[in-house]
Design an enzyme around this catalytic site. Structure first.
Site, PDB file in Angstrom:
ATOM      1  N   GLU A 184     -11.771  -3.775  -0.071  1.00  0.00           N
ATOM      2  CA  GLU A 184     -10.826  -4.743  -0.438  1.00  0.00           C
ATOM      3  C   GLU A 184     -11.500  -6.127  -0.239  1.00  0.00           C
ATOM      4  O   GLU A 184     -12.544  -6.147   0.582  1.00  0.00           O
ATOM      5  CB  GLU A 184      -9.548  -4.933   0.430  1.00  0.00           C
ATOM      6  N   HIS A 243       0.897  -1.178  -0.002  1.00  0.00           N
ATOM      7  CA  HIS A 243       0.009   0.103  -0.139  1.00  0.00           C
ATOM      8  C   HIS A 243       0.665   1.163   0.122  1.00  0.00           C
ATOM      9  O   HIS A 243       0.377   2.065  -0.270  1.00  0.00           O
ATOM     10  CB  HIS A 243      -0.843  -0.068   1.089  1.00  0.00           C
TER      11      HIS A 243
END
Lengths: 591, 362
Positions: free
Chosen positions: A194, A64
């Site tokens: 997600e 990320h």
């Protein structure tokens, strides 16, 4: 990235003219350009500062934030980068760690430098949970607790009345050191979530912990040594708490060590970010330092040579360098020992090699190391499963949902599940694909009290099933919208009201005098239009409500009379009706 | 235990069925609409011979799922095809589904096999076989038993009527022989080549109407000669009878399971033979436990039998502790690992456990 793919999360959102980049991650499976997101989607050349209003990083995992220094220093971006305080503190450590492996161990050249990491972090603006941050006059962001790892957050991005919520990685069940993700009923237009673990039904934590403890216990009972390579933070604390409790309960005597530097760092960070851990830890921390353990002591390099059983937590986590690798080399040759890898290992590291089954490793100076110790793997990573995702959607109540981080074919079922349960649209774009979401913007309009009272007084009260139609004038001035009565609008604007009158001529055959024709028309209409007010005025004209009818003689033809039917714009309907009625002619036998 | 893994399904299931490629199917039965059928890939730990303690892949994965408009009470995989057949209230019709995991993760509804709707009919029990063609044997009552070809939905056989009792389960012993078990305990054999005959097997010892019965035959009817078939019947009071289909006039064995009280909800009664352990069977449906028995030393005395192992996990795991204790809704044996079972309960839990033979009996 992360569109139907796991790794290198990077999502670009355009909302009401603002461009926001969500996460800037690295794909851990590739060694070449594919490991970074493809920024040419934003622009083919030049720096990205002009194209982006801000960048938001959800948490410190490399998939990320791993590409952040590359993005800001090598591609070029000078705008603000937002992340939570713990993320800001921990990111640079992991980035530097990763840089070392890639450059020093693997000899890569086209990679960001330590200085770049430092320069990148200077552009970071740290935010607190639930704090509304104004990026500029129109764009604001807010962070929510996401669980998952220390400092992980879900972000709400808002421009005017349109908003998007990006979850990053989150977890809906609390664990030993972190709470569960939480968001309020913010009703965003879009929720980006997600879905990596949507298809997983996880083995209960109890079973995994039980198996972990069993392995550790068995090894220690037979006199072996257990090495657990960890990052400085996160799961290490979880496992320490677990072992400490177990050791206490079973009254075990074998020593547990936490390598130096690790303890201080861990404690330091957890003290700093105590609000980020869960309720239980916070309560205990007040009484005593949760990370000062009775059975866990600081490690000294020399202890590795001590005989007898022991457990050691050492950094770094992938056995690629430093203390954990040193200890590993000492202990690898003895089959009584065990190494437990706690998470993902990047290709090229010793951790990755032994997890793939390699048992003969080439070390520096061409030395071969034979690995006889037991190699175990255990993942305690916390992600939301299908149930968790549904829970979050229920909490936030978005109008649309977008799934990332999963594999194409395996998200169709979840997509249908979401669409059926919540009656919202669900999208699952691939990398490079653009998804457009239509929103219903709300425009607030003030209504004048006079108008409201007047309209409300007419007819039945408004009902959800029977909306009431009301008439007013919308005034748009200086960014304000007001709804007022037409009279007031005219007054305010200094305008004079115009009246529109329509007149229609109807020819009828009637040789009699005008006023007789008029009388005939009057009687005829009076007879038919029982619900209306039909009147015969002294001057011979007839009125139906506010519509005027006059009979006049035809200029050329004595036998024809011309009826002038005249009405105002507001009475269009009645006027047309009367006209067509009169066109049908008058009945013959009228007195 | 040798091993124990606990999982939580989003919705409880009352079936665990093995399907093609070592997959397992579960399905929801609670709501009137929006029940999910899930085909799961068991964790690799279950598929290997060795029991591994720590393994990266310890979880079930949902390979594909479908949405059923009615509760799913029964599901059977049609061998040698990629089809599933389900049944459930409110009537005795069946639904056929297509699983194509490589293309998409959605289980698609393909067709419905309708049946005549008599009044008061409950849901159909089903069994499948692919001998001459993919067939499904189904019926809710003894007088409504038929075999339908799955793909064409044509009726290929209707059993002769010998009463209208409710059925609790049915099975193919081979491609010509059917075994039907009524809720009253009555067991009937039928031959598809002789539509008019229905052979009765021995009835059950006592006939108070409060007892409900179900049966268990050895898994994988295909390939086993019908002559070696042992059928077990379990009653809601805990009585177990074993019958050899070669000698249907008498019981082979009779025993009483050690259950604290009769099953209040007879619909979850389940008895099954171990596919890889001669003479072992498991029962559940009385409470939150699953019992494993060794029947090899049983006689016809009807004495209480001692279970070899009792799985109590569902009773203890009961999450919030509020409401009724969980009831085991179904259990099944692992097809290859001899002592591994899977069990599910009314609280949504799914357990996979491997028990150790107690020392005395080694």
């Amino acid at each position: 990235g992360a569109g139907q793919d796991v790794g290198r999360s990077c999502i670009l959102v355009s909302i009401a003219g603002k461009n926001v980049m969500l996460d800037c991650g690295m794909h851990m499976g590739y060694n070449d350009d594919r490991r970074f997101p493809d920024f040419s989607y934003i622009t083919q050349n030049g720096r990205l500062t002009d194209f982006l209003d801000c960048v938001i990083i959800s948490h410190f995992h490399l998939d990320h934030c791993g590409a952040l220094p590359y993005f800001s220093e090598m591609v070029g971006y000078d705008g603000p980068i937002y992340m939570t305080h713990p993320t800001k503190a921990i990111c640079p450590i992991l980035l530097e760690d990763y840089r070392k492996i890639t450059v020093d161990k693997k000899g890569e050249t086209n990679f960001f430098t330590s200085q770049m990491i430092k320069d990148c972090m200077k552009k970071v603006v740290a935010v607190h949970l639930h704090q509304t941050v104004q990026v500029d006059e129109e764009l604001e962001i807010k962070a929510y607790y996401a669980g998952h790892v220390l400092g992980a957050a879900m972000f709400q991005i808002k421009v005017g009345c349109e908003s998007v919520v990006y979850t990053g990685d989150y977890n809906m069940t609390p664990d030993r050191h972190l709470g569960a993700a939480w968001i309020d009923k913010c009703r965003p237009d879009l929720l980006i979530t997600e879905s990596t673990y949507a298809t997983t039904i996880r083995d209960s934590k109890r079973c995994r912990e039980r198996d972990f403890l069993k392995k550790v216990h068995e090894t220690v009972e037979r006199g072996g040594k257990v090495l657990i390579p960890v990052f400085a933070l996160g799961r290490a604390q979880e496992l320490c708490i677990l072992l400490e409790t177990f050791w206490e309960r079973m009254n075990l005597k074998a020593p547990i060590y936490f390598s130096t530097g690790l303890t201080e760092k861990a404690n330091h960070y957890y003290k700093l970010f105590i609000t980020w851990t869960n309720q239980k830890i916070r309560k205990t921390f007040v009484q005593r330092n949760m990370f000062e353990f009775k059975h866990i002591k600081a490690f000294d390099r020399a202890f590795a040579d001590n005989p007898g059983p022991m457990v050691v937590f050492a950094t770094p986590g992938m056995l690629h360098a430093g203390q954990s690798l040193q200890i590993f080399r000492k202990w690898a040759g003895n089959e009584k020992n065990m190494v437990i890898m706690p998470g993902y290992c990047v290709q090229g590291t010793v951790g990755h090699k032994i997890l793939s089954g390699q048992r003969k490793l080439e070390m520096e100076g061409r030395q071969i190391l034979e690995v006889k110790m037991q190699v175990e793997y255990m993942s305690f990573s916390a992600h939301a499963d299908a149930k968790g995702i549904m829970q979050l959607i229920r909490q936030a109540e978005p109008s649309n949902v977008l799934l990332v981080h999963g594999e194409a074919k395996k998200m169709e079922f979840l997509k249908q599940k979401i669409e059926q349960e919540f009656h919202v649209s669900c999208f699952m774009p691939a990398n490079g694909e653009t998804t457009t979401i239509l929103t219903n913007p709300c425009i607030p309009v003030d209504i004048s009290l006079g108008l409201l009272k007047r309209e409300a007084a007419i007819g039945p009260l408004p009902d959800a099933k029977k909306p009431k139609l009301m008439h007013g004038t919308l005034l748009m001035k200086d960014n304000s919208f007001r709804l007022v009565s037409p009279e007031q609008a005219l007054k305010e604007l200094g305008l004079v009201e115009h009246q529109l009158r329509f007149t229609c001529r109807v020819h009828i055959q009637d040789p009699r005098k005008e006023h007789e024709t008029g009388l005939r028309v009057y009687n005829h209409l009076k007879g038919i239009l029982k619900d209306y007010s039909v009147q015969h005025l002294p001057d011979g004209s007839i009125t139906v409500e506010s519509i005027l009818i006059q009979a006049t003689a035809h200029s050329e033809d004595q036998g024809t009379k011309v009826l002038l039917v005249s009405w105002t714009y507001q009475d269009e309907e009645l006027g047309s009706y009367l006209t067509s009625l009169l066109k049908k002619g008058l009945p013959q036998s009228t007195p | 235990y040798r091993d124990l893994h606990t999982f939580e399904l989003q919705a409880p299931t009352r079936l665990i069925e093995w399907t093609r490629g070592n997959r397992v199917c579960v399905a929801g039965y609670g709501q009137s609409d929006g029940n999910e059928i899930l085909q799961l890939i068991p964790p690799p730990t279950l598929l290997t011979k060795e029991t591994q303690g720590l393994c990266p892949e310890r979880d079930f994965k949902v390979e594909c799922g479908g949405f059923s408009e009615r509760p799913v009470y029964s599901l059977k995989y049609v061998p040698d095809t990629s089809l599933l057949v389900t049944s459930g209230p409110p009537d005795s019709s069946l639904h056929v589904w297509q699983v194509s995991a490589e293309d998409s993760d959605v289980i698609k509804s393909v067709s419905t096999i309708a049946t005549e709707n008599g009044t008061g009919q409950s849901w159909a029990k089903i069994a499948t076989i692919s001998a001459r063609a993919p067939w499904v044997l189904h019926g809710s009552r003894l007088d409504r038993v038929q075999i339908t070809e799955v793909e064409s939905r044509k009726n290929v056989y209707t059993a002769a009527s010998r009463g209208s009792e409710e059925l609790s389960s049915l099975a193919f012993l081979d491609c010509n022989t059917l075994l039907l078990c009524c809720a009253t305990g009555r067991l009937c054999l039928a031959d598809t080549r002789q539509p008019q005959s229905l052979v009765e097997a021995v009835s059950v010892p006592s006939v108070p109407c409060s007892e409900q019965w179900c049966m268990g035959t050895r898994h994988g009817a295909q390939g086993l000669e019908p002559s070696s078939q042992l059928v077990a019947r379990l009653s809601s009071k805990g009585l177990l009878t074993l019958t050899d289909l070669r000698k249907t006039s008498e019981f082979l064995a009779l025993a009483k399971a050690r259950v604290p009280s009769p099953a209040s909800v007879a619909e979850f009664l389940c008895v099954s033979w171990a596919p890889a352990l001669e003479g072992y069977l498991a029962i559940s449906g009385f409470d939150g436990t699953v019992h494993v028995y060794d029947t090899q030393n049983w006689d016809s005395s009807g004495r209480e039998a001692e279970p070899v192992f009792i799985h109590k996990g569902h009773a203890f795991d009961g999450g919030g502790g509020s409401g009724d204790p969980p009831l085991v809704t179904v259990h099944t044996w692992h097809l290859q690992k001899p002592r591994t079972l899977l069990s599910a309960a009314s609280d949504g839990s799914l357990h996979v456990w491997d028990w150790v033979q107690p020392c005395g009996k080694c």
